[in-house]
Design an enzyme around this catalytic site. Structure first.
Site, PDB file in Angstrom:
ATOM      1  N   TYR A 156     -13.038 -24.604 -20.404  1.00 26.13           N
ATOM      2  CA  TYR A 156     -14.056 -24.708 -19.498  1.00 26.13           C
ATOM      3  C   TYR A 156     -14.738 -23.295 -18.989  1.00 26.13           C
ATOM      4  O   TYR A 156     -15.604 -23.206 -19.172  1.00 26.13           O
ATOM      5  CB  TYR A 156     -13.721 -25.634 -18.261  1.00 26.13           C
ATOM      6  CG  TYR A 156     -14.772 -25.672 -17.437  1.00 26.13           C
ATOM      7  CD1 TYR A 156     -15.884 -26.695 -17.726  1.00 26.13           C
ATOM      8  CD2 TYR A 156     -14.765 -25.150 -15.922  1.00 26.13           C
ATOM      9  CE1 TYR A 156     -16.913 -27.003 -16.859  1.00 26.13           C
ATOM     10  CE2 TYR A 156     -16.180 -25.299 -15.196  1.00 26.13           C
ATOM     11  CZ  TYR A 156     -17.132 -26.191 -15.430  1.00 26.13           C
ATOM     12  OH  TYR A 156     -18.276 -26.429 -14.694  1.00 26.13           O
TER      13      TYR A 156
ATOM     14  N   LYS B  69     -18.403 -21.736 -19.638  1.00 32.07           N
ATOM     15  CA  LYS B  69     -19.500 -21.207 -18.535  1.00 32.07           C
ATOM     16  C   LYS B  69     -19.513 -19.894 -18.605  1.00 32.07           C
ATOM     17  O   LYS B  69     -20.574 -19.296 -17.885  1.00 32.07           O
ATOM     18  CB  LYS B  69     -18.932 -21.639 -17.175  1.00 32.07           C
ATOM     19  CG  LYS B  69     -19.024 -23.186 -17.013  1.00 32.07           C
ATOM     20  CD  LYS B  69     -20.384 -23.653 -16.966  1.00 32.07           C
ATOM     21  CE  LYS B  69     -20.728 -25.310 -16.834  1.00 32.07           C
ATOM     22  NZ  LYS B  69     -21.799 -25.613 -16.880  1.00 32.07           N
TER      23      LYS B  69
HETATM   24  P1  NDP Z   1     -21.345 -35.052 -12.631  1.00 37.73           P
HETATM   25  O1  NDP Z   1     -20.022 -35.629 -13.589  1.00 37.73           O
HETATM   26  O2  NDP Z   1     -21.847 -35.862 -11.228  1.00 37.73           O
HETATM   27  O3  NDP Z   1     -22.923 -34.906 -13.697  1.00 37.73           O
HETATM   28  C1  NDP Z   1     -22.555 -34.594 -15.012  1.00 37.73           C
HETATM   29  C2  NDP Z   1     -24.168 -35.048 -15.580  1.00 37.73           C
HETATM   30  O4  NDP Z   1     -23.744 -34.444 -17.036  1.00 37.73           O
HETATM   31  C3  NDP Z   1     -23.929 -36.691 -15.835  1.00 37.73           C
HETATM   32  O5  NDP Z   1     -25.162 -36.998 -15.257  1.00 37.73           O
HETATM   33  C4  NDP Z   1     -23.816 -36.652 -16.982  1.00 37.73           C
HETATM   34  O6  NDP Z   1     -24.338 -37.871 -17.491  1.00 37.73           O
HETATM   35  C5  NDP Z   1     -24.370 -35.508 -17.838  1.00 37.73           C
HETATM   36  N1  NDP Z   1     -23.699 -35.652 -19.239  1.00 37.73           N
HETATM   37  C6  NDP Z   1     -22.339 -35.306 -19.343  1.00 37.73           C
HETATM   38  N2  NDP Z   1     -22.187 -35.036 -21.011  1.00 37.73           N
HETATM   39  C7  NDP Z   1     -23.443 -35.377 -21.341  1.00 37.73           C
HETATM   40  C8  NDP Z   1     -24.134 -35.428 -22.703  1.00 37.73           C
HETATM   41  N3  NDP Z   1     -23.158 -35.194 -23.636  1.00 37.73           N
HETATM   42  N4  NDP Z   1     -24.965 -35.667 -22.909  1.00 37.73           N
HETATM   43  C9  NDP Z   1     -26.089 -35.976 -21.753  1.00 37.73           C
HETATM   44  N5  NDP Z   1     -25.459 -35.548 -20.407  1.00 37.73           N
HETATM   45  C10 NDP Z   1     -24.276 -35.708 -20.333  1.00 37.73           C
HETATM   46  O7  NDP Z   1     -21.066 -33.493 -12.392  1.00 37.73           O
HETATM   47  P2  NDP Z   1     -22.030 -32.389 -11.753  1.00 37.73           P
HETATM   48  O8  NDP Z   1     -23.067 -32.783 -11.518  1.00 37.73           O
HETATM   49  O9  NDP Z   1     -20.986 -31.693 -10.808  1.00 37.73           O
HETATM   50  O10 NDP Z   1     -22.145 -31.534 -13.116  1.00 37.73           O
HETATM   51  C11 NDP Z   1     -23.372 -30.901 -13.381  1.00 37.73           C
HETATM   52  C12 NDP Z   1     -23.087 -29.552 -13.795  1.00 37.73           C
HETATM   53  O11 NDP Z   1     -22.639 -28.806 -12.732  1.00 37.73           O
HETATM   54  C13 NDP Z   1     -22.380 -29.450 -15.073  1.00 37.73           C
HETATM   55  O12 NDP Z   1     -22.741 -28.480 -16.107  1.00 37.73           O
HETATM   56  C14 NDP Z   1     -20.965 -28.827 -14.334  1.00 37.73           C
HETATM   57  O13 NDP Z   1     -20.135 -28.068 -15.280  1.00 37.73           O
HETATM   58  C15 NDP Z   1     -21.827 -27.935 -13.463  1.00 37.73           C
HETATM   59  N6  NDP Z   1     -20.985 -27.531 -12.455  1.00 37.73           N
HETATM   60  C16 NDP Z   1     -20.345 -28.563 -11.441  1.00 37.73           C
HETATM   61  C17 NDP Z   1     -19.651 -27.875 -10.370  1.00 37.73           C
HETATM   62  C18 NDP Z   1     -18.729 -28.998  -9.413  1.00 37.73           C
HETATM   63  O14 NDP Z   1     -17.843 -28.696  -8.801  1.00 37.73           O
HETATM   64  N7  NDP Z   1     -19.295 -30.406  -9.602  1.00 37.73           N
HETATM   65  C19 NDP Z   1     -19.375 -26.420 -10.198  1.00 37.73           C
HETATM   66  C20 NDP Z   1     -20.035 -25.639 -11.099  1.00 37.73           C
HETATM   67  C21 NDP Z   1     -20.871 -25.938 -11.996  1.00 37.73           C
HETATM   68  P3  NDP Z   1     -24.058 -39.287 -18.490  1.00 37.73           P
HETATM   69  O15 NDP Z   1     -22.569 -39.300 -18.387  1.00 37.73           O
HETATM   70  O16 NDP Z   1     -24.817 -40.347 -18.095  1.00 37.73           O
HETATM   71  O17 NDP Z   1     -24.402 -38.819 -19.880  1.00 37.73           O
HETATM   72  C1  8X3 Z   2     -16.898 -26.271 -11.688  1.00 37.15           C
HETATM   73  C2  8X3 Z   2     -16.014 -25.475 -10.629  1.00 37.15           C
HETATM   74  O1  8X3 Z   2     -13.821 -24.269 -10.020  1.00 37.15           O
HETATM   75  O2  8X3 Z   2     -13.723 -26.521 -10.711  1.00 37.15           O
HETATM   76  O3  8X3 Z   2     -17.534 -25.650 -12.619  1.00 37.15           O
HETATM   77  O4  8X3 Z   2     -14.197 -24.882 -12.234  1.00 37.15           O
HETATM   78  S1  8X3 Z   2     -14.556 -25.248 -11.058  1.00 37.15           S
END
Ligand code: NDP
Ligand code: 8X3
Length: 259
Positions: A157, A161
């Protein structure tokens, strides 16, 4: 100042969490939306709500960003209808598993690499040429604090990133000579479905990630994205690292017992 009114914003992964919050906040600024994700029923509900509430146009598409041909078809369909996104938010992403590298699960690795790196590349490769043709555009990549610091068992992961951060820099360099901006928002712990996905549906384990401190909400991240999008055309906010106050770095989280 609202500089995104009337613009068209394409958001991947808009069915949940940060992508959904970005969709809601962009809609609140009267931007039109193109929303993509795999869970179409959720997109349908969001479309209905946002169109009713804000009088904007929302186009939705069932899309798995891992499938290159589907990404290309989706963007070709937009181009054929003369729709060019002014803004692309590359948000779709996930973590899967939390294992030592030498014990890692190959399916988890492939899901993360295919979604977070290759999916982002496929979408960007398809959309950016339309922006170049239009002579304008803004790409916002959702990175992570995990793209700044590696943590135990974060391995693949983290690598995806770090790649998002590298690709943000690469896009900026390769787009020199155009007016297209590229930015990266790197969140720390945000309470979305992220950890439930990481732990393969184990909500108890997921909830533990967010106990003892106040995590970010999806809206906190969307606020940062909107701030970036609202900057004047000559201003490119290239990077924002945003954490809960309690998360001083990726390891150092002030967890307190409830009073
Ligand atoms: P969620 O799981 O709530 O949302 C993830 C979204 O990504 C969903 O809408 C899902 O939609 C979509 N997704 C996943 N796989 C696919 C795919 N193959 N094709 C299209 N859509 C996809 O998590 P977050 O909102 O937290 O995550 C959003 C972004 O933020 C990610 O890139 C994550 O790495 C990043 N992030 C999150 C953090 C956190 O602590 N939450 C911190 C740092 C970064 P569906 O399943 O309907 O396809
Ligand atoms: C998501 C934040 O700390 O879970 O990107 O990797 S952490």
């Amino acid at each position: 100042m609202n500089r995104i009114k009337g613009k068209t914003v394409l958001i991947t992964g808009a069915s949940s969490g940060i992508g959904k919050a970005c969709a809601e906040q962009c809609a609140g600024c009267q931007a039109n939306l193109i929303l993509a994700a795999r869970r179409f029923d959720r997109l349908q509900t969001l479309k209905n709500d946002l169109e009713k509430m804000h009088g904007i146009v929302v186009f939705i598409h069932r899309l798995d960003v891992r499938v290159r041909q589907d990404v290309e078809n989706f963007v070709s369909q937009l181009a054929a209808r003369d729709i060019c996104p002014d803004i692309l938010i590359n948000n779709a992403g996930l973590s899967a598993g939390l294992d030592k590298l030498h014990e890692g699960n190959f399916d988890d690795w492939e899901r993360m690499i295919d979604t977070n790196v290759k999916g982002l590349l496929y979408v960007s490769r398809a959309v950016i040429p339309l922006m170049i043709k239009a002579g304008k555009g803004h790409v916002v990549n959702i990175g992570s604090i995990a793209g700044h610091q590696v943590y135990p068992c974060g391995n693949v992961y983290n690598a995806t990133k770090f790649a998002v951060r590298a690709l943000t820099e690469a896009m900026n360099i390769d787009l020199s000579g155009t007016d297209i901006r590229v930015s990266c928002v790197s969140p720390g712990a945000a309470n979305t479905e992220f950890s439930t996905v990481r732990f393969h549906g184990d909500t108890k384990k997921a909830d533990m990630i967010y106990t003892g401190y106040k995590p970010l909400s999806a809206d906190d991240i969307a606020d940062a994205v909107l701030y970036i999008l609202n900057a004047p055309e000559h201003v490119n906010i290239q990077n924002i690292l945003i954490t809960p106050t309690a998360q001083r770095n990726i390891y150092c989280v002030d967890r307190r017992k409830p009073d």
